[in-house]
Enzyme design. Structure first.
Site, PDB file in Angstrom:
ATOM      1  N   HIS A  11      51.207  53.344  63.055  1.00  0.00           N
ATOM      2  CA  HIS A  11      51.107  52.136  63.285  1.00  0.00           C
ATOM      3  C   HIS A  11      52.024  51.199  62.260  1.00  0.00           C
ATOM      4  O   HIS A  11      52.138  51.557  60.979  1.00  0.00           O
ATOM      5  CB  HIS A  11      49.749  51.295  63.551  1.00  0.00           C
ATOM      6  CG  HIS A  11      48.859  51.379  62.492  1.00  0.00           C
ATOM      7  ND1 HIS A  11      48.814  50.354  61.751  1.00  0.00           N
ATOM      8  CD2 HIS A  11      47.877  52.142  62.060  1.00  0.00           C
ATOM      9  CE1 HIS A  11      47.797  50.207  60.601  1.00  0.00           C
ATOM     10  NE2 HIS A  11      47.383  51.701  60.998  1.00  0.00           N
TER      11      HIS A  11
ATOM     12  N   CYS B  72      44.422  56.299  59.747  1.00  0.00           N
ATOM     13  CA  CYS B  72      45.633  56.272  60.596  1.00  0.00           C
ATOM     14  C   CYS B  72      46.761  56.231  59.467  1.00  0.00           C
ATOM     15  O   CYS B  72      46.612  56.087  58.541  1.00  0.00           O
ATOM     16  CB  CYS B  72      45.710  54.994  61.362  1.00  0.00           C
ATOM     17  SG  CYS B  72      44.424  55.288  62.684  1.00  0.00           S
TER      18      CYS B  72
END
Length: 500
Positions: A389, A408
């Site tokens: 992301h 992440c």
């Protein structure tokens, strides 16, 4: 970056007693698939599958010459491929045909698809080797008298693995010769420094760098250049000053470097024999992201990966869509530990809203410039709830230490990656992507072609000229994996078997 060509290796021959062939041929009975060979789920960790029923297969009979050759292959290979740390532990103790054949089959599985068994894997080691039965190819090699050729075809067909194999040999030699002395702590060493610590620094650097002059106790320009070369090999800021981080990297022992290379070779063995030519690779330890097209790197960017305690898992999956202007559904643990304690004022100012009440309440951060996911989220199926992301926090990309996420992978160039992955979509042209981002509305853009993504943990690798590069082991996985390799090798050496 990686070649599918194998590097030919001349296997050493050794003197060994002729193995008696007195026992009658035995068979391998139907068994469960060895847990370490379980077929992987492409989305992450998996459980051991139920084995198919198979007919009993007779073990091949070796000639005396084949037996001697096989002993040489196994003993040399256990060292060359990092299955044992010490050469003395690599000896083959088989005294009959069937035990030697079973040792050969065990060796083949270890070199081809990894030394570990299912029970040895950590939860975050979601990349698992595919099942492979070594018996058919081994039996064919015995029948055709082609054991050397069979052995050469076992290792992963990647130049990255070959580079580690060469590096392992070099660092074994350094370890055998006594390694290097530990550098004493003290003030930072910079140009102009003098004394015994500088002399010790020269001698330490010269072990790995032939350009370094061993003699002298003055920190001059040439020594600074040598320090910078070392810092680049360690992934550190090449400032040329020997301070805490550089000193720590130089003081990792030669034995630990051998173990580190062994661990990275094992991880190569978990990777499929053929990587998708169009793929995204994330080196978790180095926090680097590389995009390949036609097996050639076409884009590279910095990443931010999981901090120790919030590890980014190793896995293989497929990116199927990009969420434009994504909201952030905050994991319960993060909300409880880090956000709710900051109070309602903080939550409101940063775009969070509370959903639900009582113990089941959760947080969602609305899409927009404050969203922790930025403007782009790249989704792929996995059991760890991780993804790639964007991020509004750009400062970390300027750091050499970029392990700071909750697991992440944050991307330095998410817009460029989104345009590349959506290329060919009639709907999601660059102009359409820009317009959607500008609107602030959340939408999911399906990729015209899914993109394979590999999250990998590389802390040792060879450059094109053969120079070994090392990175810190932020999750302490290297030492743990090397110990598991050694322990599993001991177990299998004591009782080599197919899985019975």
């Amino acid at each position: 970056m990686r070649s599918l060509l194998f590097r030919s290796t001349l296997l050493a021959t050794i003197a060994s007693p002729v193995l008696a062939q007195q026992a009658p041929p035995t068979t391998i009975q139907p068994t469960q698939i060895p847990p370490s060979q379980a077929a992987p789920a492409t989305t992450g960790a998996q459980s051991t599958p139920v084995a198919p029923v198979a007919a009993a297969v007779p073990l091949p009979r070796l000639t005396d010459e084949q037996a001697r050759q096989l002993v040489a292959i196994i003993e040399a290979g256990r060292i060359e491929h990092g299955l044992r740390h010490d050469a003395a532990a690599a000896k083959v103790t088989a005294t009959d045909n069937d035990t030697l054949v079973r040792a050969a089959l065990d060796y083949a599985r270890a070199v081809r698809t990894g030394r570990l068994a299912e029970a040895d894997f950590k939860e975050d080691w979601g990349l698992r080797p595919q099942y492979w039965d070594p018996l058919p190819s081994f039996a064919d090699a015995v029948a055709k008298n082609g054991l050397a050729r069979w052995a050469r075809a076992l290792p992963p067909p990647y130049s990255g693995y070959d580079g580690l194999k060469d590096g392992l040999k070099a660092y074994r030699a350094i370890e055998t010769a006594g390694g290097w002395p530990r550098l004493a702590a003290g003030p930072d060493l910079v140009v102009g420094a003098k004394g015994p610590r500088v002399r010790a620094l020269r001698q330490r650097l010269a072990v790995e760098d032939s350009q370094v002059e061993r003699m002298g106790d003055t920190f001059d320009g040439e020594l600074k250049a040598a320090v910078q070369r070392a810092q680049r090999r360690f992934g550190l800021n090449p400032a040329g000053t020997v301070s805490t981080q550089t000193l720590a990297a130089l003081n990792v022992s030669a034995a630990d470097r051998v173990a580190q290379i062994m661990a990275n070779m094992e991880r190569w063995r978990w990777i499929p024999r053929e990587l998708d030519k169009n793929r995204i690779q994330v080196n978790i330890a180095a926090a680097l992201v590389t995009v390949f097209e036609g097996d050639q790197p076409i884009m590279s960017m910095k990443g931010v990966t999981g901090r120790p305690g919030d590890q980014t898992p190793m896995l293989q999956s497929s990116i199927h869509s990009v969420v434009l202007n994504p909201p952030w559904n905050v994991p319960t643990g993060i909300a409880a530990r880090e956000l709710f304690p900051k109070g309602a004022g903080y939550l409101k100012a940063n775009g969070f809203r509370v959903i639900g009440e009582g113990p089941n309440k959760r947080l969602q951060q609305q899409a927009g410039p404050l969203s922790a996911l930025g403007r782009y989220k790249f989704d792929f199926d996995n059991p760890y709830a991780v993804y790639l992301h964007d991020t509004p926090a750009q400062a970390k990309f300027a750091s050499f230490d970029r392990l700071a996420s909750h697991g992440c992978v944050r991307l330095e160039k998410p817009a460029d990656l989104a345009r590349l992955l959506l290329r060919g979509s009639a709907q999601w042209t660059p102009e359409a992507i820009d317009a959607q981002i500008a609107s602030g509305k959340t939408t999911r853009a399906q990729l015209p072609t899914p993109a394979t993504v590999y999250l990998l943990y590389w802390t040792a690798f060879a450059s094109a000229n053969g120079t070994m590069n090392f990175r810190a082991d932020p999750y302490s996985w290297d030492g743990e994996l090397a110990a598991k390799i050694e322990k599993r090798s001991q177990i299998q050496a004591a009782a080599p078997a197919m899985a019975d």
